[in-house]
Scaffold this motif. Structure first.
Motif, mmCIF file in Angstrom:
data_model
loop_
_atom_site.group_PDB
_atom_site.id
_atom_site.type_symbol
_atom_site.label_atom_id
_atom_site.label_comp_id
_atom_site.label_asym_id
_atom_site.label_seq_id
_atom_site.Cartn_x
_atom_site.Cartn_y
_atom_site.Cartn_z
ATOM 1 N N TYR A 1 42.348 25.206 48.201
ATOM 2 C CA TYR A 1 42.533 26.205 47.144
ATOM 3 C C TYR A 1 43.625 25.775 46.174
ATOM 4 N N ASN B 1 48.653 32.587 41.173
ATOM 5 C CA ASN B 1 47.372 32.250 41.808
ATOM 6 C C ASN B 1 47.550 31.346 43.008
ATOM 7 N N MET C 1 47.246 32.886 46.356
ATOM 8 C CA MET C 1 45.925 33.421 46.696
ATOM 9 C C MET C 1 45.898 34.944 46.596
ATOM 10 N N PRO D 1 42.453 35.933 38.001
ATOM 11 C CA PRO D 1 42.275 34.780 38.895
ATOM 12 C C PRO D 1 41.973 33.513 38.113
ATOM 13 N N ASP E 1 40.608 30.863 39.522
ATOM 14 C CA ASP E 1 39.274 30.536 40.011
ATOM 15 C C ASP E 1 38.491 31.836 40.137
ATOM 16 N N ALA F 1 37.930 33.759 43.470
ATOM 17 C CA ALA F 1 39.080 34.003 44.346
ATOM 18 C C ALA F 1 39.129 35.427 44.878
ATOM 19 N N LEU G 1 34.446 26.847 45.803
ATOM 20 C CA LEU G 1 35.614 26.974 44.948
ATOM 21 C C LEU G 1 35.414 26.347 43.568
#
Length: 390
Positions: A121, A154, A157, A166, A168, A171, A318
């Motif tokens: 991540y 971020n 997480m 986010p 990503d 996420a 991801l």
């Protein structure tokens, strides 16, 4: 694969001999990976990717010039249900995380989750931030926030709870998973036994139902009322896999599945054109496959390519949206004569190759190193206090 022992480390008092249905009988007591479950992970990831690339309203990603619903109506319609791959992930997670918990201390479980989730991540968030920054400096527009504050937030997480967008796009599901891990960690603190896990499953569903009745945002947040049925169904399948099926576990699985399909309507109504009956049928079909792969006959399937596919699932999940789609758009912009579907295939191939590279360079190396270092940092007992110096 967790250790085979299922002793309760929280209570060392003598216990009566468990009933036959509470003794481990499945291959989880000492066997290898469940290849069929790994394969189903990849199926779920491909479904989500199909939704993002083919099933969602196409102007969102490809522009008005590419009318996929008209060019490939059946492909678009089927891919429009790919968001159910997220539900499939949560169903598998109930099984896999219960397996991962068994025979571990809370600290060992935390180490396994941190080493598994965070290195990949972190790498993806930093890649997105770096490429976005370069794009902005070159005069383009980044599809994801690239400022330092957002990137740092971020990396925890926890962008949603911190009030950040986010980096990503997928996420948000990791935060759902994280809260499930916290619930399982709390159960580990009490001590993991067959009876306690069964009671936990029923209690979770009942209290989550009360939270929905009260429209309590607090209970919904902590008890994951939207997804509790999926997680508990997966837990029930693992208990069948480990101890053998019995009436109580079938009741738990049935109760959880009825709950899951009922609250699924909330997600169905948020996707325009989705039909609850089709969604419930597709998800139940996936449950049947998981049942065949866990307590069922496919648990002995030794096909190694499925194991490799399972290893690529997390990095592919991801990268496919936040990195794969910008690359696909770039190819489409520079070579429009190729056509949308061939370019989408190239974008998915890029995501898969990038996932393989991340799995090899980050997960296998950095992830294992982090796990080793964290395991070494776990003392068998509290360390002695440091001596004071005058």
């Amino acid at each position: 694969m967790p250790p085979s022992a299922s002793t309760n480390t929280a209570d060392s008092r003598p216990r009566p001999t468990p009933a036959l249905s509470q003794r481990p009988v499945g291959p989880s007591a000492g066997g290898g990976r469940l290849a069929a479950v790994d394969g189903l992970r990849m199926v779920a990831a491909v479904a989500v990717a199909a939704y993002h690339y083919l099933g969602s309203p196409t102007p969102r990603f490809w522009g008005e010039a590419y009318d996929l619903p008209r060019a490939a109506p059946l492909l678009h319609a089927v891919s429009g249900y790919g968001w159910l791959g997220v539900e499939a992930f949560f169903l598998i997670s109930g099984f896999a995380i219960c397996m991962s918990c068994w025979g571990r201390t809370p600290a060992q479980f935390a180490v396994s989750r941190i080493a598994r989730l965070y290195p990949l991540y972190w790498a993806v968030v930093l890649i997105i931030a770096a490429t976005g920054t370069v794009t902005v400096l070159a005069g383009g527009r980044s599809g994801a926030p690239t400022d330092l504050r957002t990137t740092l937030g971020n990396l925890t997480m926890l962008p949603g709870p911190l009030g950040l967008e986010p980096t990503d796009g997928v996420a948000w599901t990791l935060w759902v998973e994280g809260r499930f891990y916290l619930l399982m960690g709390a159960l580990l603190l009490i001590g993991l036994t067959y009876r306690r896990v069964v009671a936990f499953g029923f209690l979770w569903l009942i209290v989550a139902s009360i939270g929905r009745e009260l429209h309590s945002a607090v209970l919904d947040e902590f008890l994951l009322s939207q997804y509790a049925g999926l997680f508990v169904t997966g837990i029930a399948l693992y208990l069948m896999h480990r101890f053998g099926p019995n009436l109580l576990l079938w009741l738990l699985a049935g109760f959880a599945w009825c709950y899951a399909l009922t609250v699924l309507n909330d997600r169905v109504t948020s996707h325009a054109g989705a039909d609850w009956t089709l969604c419930a049928t597709a998800l139940t079909g996936f449950l049947a496959l998981l049942a065949l792969a866990c307590p069922g006959p496919l648990r002995h399937l030794p096909w190694r390519p499925l194991i490799h596919a399972g290893a690529l699932t997390y990095p592919f999940y991801l990268v496919h949206q936040s990195l794969g789609i910008p690359v696909t758009r770039s190819i489409l912009k520079t070579a429009p004569s190729l056509g949308l579907l061939p370019v989408i295939a190239l974008g998915l191939l890029f995501s898969l190759v990038l996932a393989a590279a991340l799995n090899h360079l980050v997960d296998r190396r950095l992830g294992r190193l982090l796990r080793h270092r964290l395991d070494a940092a776990l003392p068998t007992e509290d360390p002695p206090p440091r001596e004071r110096t005058r």
